[in-house]
Design a protein around this motif. Structure first.
Motif, short mmCIF file in Angstrom:
data_model
loop_
_atom_site.label_atom_id
_atom_site.label_comp_id
_atom_site.label_asym_id
_atom_site.label_seq_id
_atom_site.Cartn_x
_atom_site.Cartn_y
_atom_site.Cartn_z
N GLN A 153 0.75 -0.91 -0.16
CA GLN A 153 0.05 -0.26 -0.03
C GLN A 153 1.16 1.24 0.05
O GLN A 153 1.52 1.41 0.43
CB GLN A 153 -0.35 -0.14 1.38
CG GLN A 153 -1.33 0.89 1.27
CD GLN A 153 -3.37 1.05 2.09
OE1 GLN A 153 -3.59 0.28 3.24
NE2 GLN A 153 -4.00 1.88 3.01
N TRP A 240 -12.49 0.14 -3.32
CA TRP A 240 -10.96 -0.71 -2.53
C TRP A 240 -10.58 -1.66 -0.84
O TRP A 240 -10.29 -2.26 -1.10
CB TRP A 240 -10.14 0.92 -2.54
CG TRP A 240 -8.64 0.23 -2.87
CD1 TRP A 240 -7.68 0.38 -3.66
CD2 TRP A 240 -7.59 0.54 -1.03
NE1 TRP A 240 -6.90 -0.01 -3.02
CE2 TRP A 240 -5.93 -0.27 -1.75
CE3 TRP A 240 -8.13 0.36 0.11
CZ2 TRP A 240 -5.35 -0.50 -0.72
CZ3 TRP A 240 -6.69 -0.29 1.11
CH2 TRP A 240 -5.63 -0.30 0.22
N GLU A 243 -12.83 -4.34 -1.90
CA GLU A 243 -11.26 -5.20 -2.63
C GLU A 243 -10.65 -5.87 -2.11
O GLU A 243 -9.61 -6.96 -2.61
CB GLU A 243 -11.19 -4.89 -4.09
CG GLU A 243 -12.33 -4.32 -5.04
CD GLU A 243 -11.72 -3.64 -6.16
OE1 GLU A 243 -10.32 -3.22 -6.80
OE2 GLU A 243 -12.83 -3.35 -6.67
N ASN A 244 -9.81 -5.24 -0.85
CA ASN A 244 -8.28 -4.94 -0.35
C ASN A 244 -8.40 -5.29 0.83
O ASN A 244 -7.76 -6.71 1.59
CB ASN A 244 -7.26 -3.96 -0.83
CG ASN A 244 -6.95 -3.58 -2.30
OD1 ASN A 244 -6.13 -4.36 -3.29
ND2 ASN A 244 -8.01 -2.99 -3.20
N TYR A 248 -8.13 -9.19 4.23
CA TYR A 248 -6.80 -9.23 4.73
C TYR A 248 -7.24 -9.04 6.02
O TYR A 248 -6.72 -9.69 7.17
CB TYR A 248 -5.86 -8.35 4.58
CG TYR A 248 -5.26 -8.85 5.75
CD1 TYR A 248 -3.34 -8.86 4.98
CD2 TYR A 248 -4.91 -7.92 6.79
CE1 TYR A 248 -2.73 -9.71 6.10
CE2 TYR A 248 -3.32 -8.32 7.31
CZ TYR A 248 -2.45 -8.94 7.29
OH TYR A 248 -1.34 -9.23 7.65
#
Length: 257
Positions: A153, A240, A243-244, A248
């Motif tokens: 990132q 975002w 999706e990211n 996690y």
């Protein structure tokens, strides 16, 4: 389909997740467009109002974007040094066990300088609620890397992306705290859709109910956006995040005993 029809669809009953509350003060919020903080404030205010505990609730905010939370929720507030909100909450809850005490912290605050504070407060099982807003970046101070910043990132201090070989890996602080014997309720939620807001509100209420029953600490992480720090529009920020961040930091309750 006309514009009026479109609007009616948007404000249909199933999408109306907010109630009315007098706890939100009539002040213009300083948060950036698309920021999740405003939604979280509204949810917390609604729960406090619905439970009738306005005069019994004490909020504690440290340093970060949440520092001005006292401007928006009409309850008693205390200000803590950076990362020290759990320590102040511990003292407050022990001195006034009849109160509903909560901290409102960001990831740069709680998972970095305040890491030891939250670890020990959770291990002791203090009778408080902790709201942990995780947007994977330092929002207020310029968009620097936080402990929760994802691998690769880009931030102000990782212009080529976070390199875990030198900066370590993103901290799943909620999973760590769930393993401590002192934690009672540990959950990870979000607030980007009406359905997500409903789940968050349910978790917030459970946290305050645990306080009422003196069951110990409730830890509620909210995966959030930071449009200005991420350099994205509000819509793109939500995309975002899904999706990211969600892969996690998966949503759901990790512990409820």
């Amino acid at each position: 389909m006309t514009a009026t029809t479109d609007i009616n669809k948007i404000i249909s009953k199933e999408n109306l997740v907010y109630g009315k509350t007098s706890l939100l003060l009539d002040n213009e919020m300083h948060y950036c467009p698309g920021c999740t903080h405003g939604v979280i404030h509204k949810v917390i205010a609604e729960v406090i109002d619905e439970m009738g505990i306005q005069d019994k609730t004490i909020g504690i905010s440290p340093v970060g974007c949440s520092v001005l939370a006292y401007n928006y929720l009409d309850i008693d507030w205390q200000q803590a040094a950076h990362g020290r909100a759990p320590a102040l909450a511990t003292a407050t809850a022990r001195l006034m066990p009849e109160k509903y005490v909560f901290t409102y912290q960001g990831d740069g605050d709680l998972a970095s300088i305040g890491c030891a504070e939250i670890m020990h407060a959770c291990n002791r099982g203090e009778n408080i609620v902790v709201f942990f807003v995780n947007n994977a970046i330092y929002g207020m101070t310029g968009g620097q890397m936080a402990p929760t910043t994802l691998e690769g990132q880009v931030t102000a201090t990782t212009p080529y992306g976070r390199d875990c070989s030198t900066t370590g890996y993103p901290m799943r602080i909620t999973e760590i705290l769930a393993m401590l014997p002192g934690t009672r309720f540990v959950t990870r939620q979000s607030a980007e859709t009406p359905g997500a807001v409903r789940k968050l509100k349910k978790a917030v209420r459970k946290g305050f109910e645990n306080t009422r029953e003196h069951k110990g600490i409730s830890f509620i992480e909210i995966v959030a956006t930071c449009s200005s720090g991420w350099k994205l529009s509000p819509v793109k920020s939500n995309e975002w995040m899904k999706e990211n961040m969600f892969p996690y930091y998966p949503l759901g309750t990790l512990k409820d005993r």
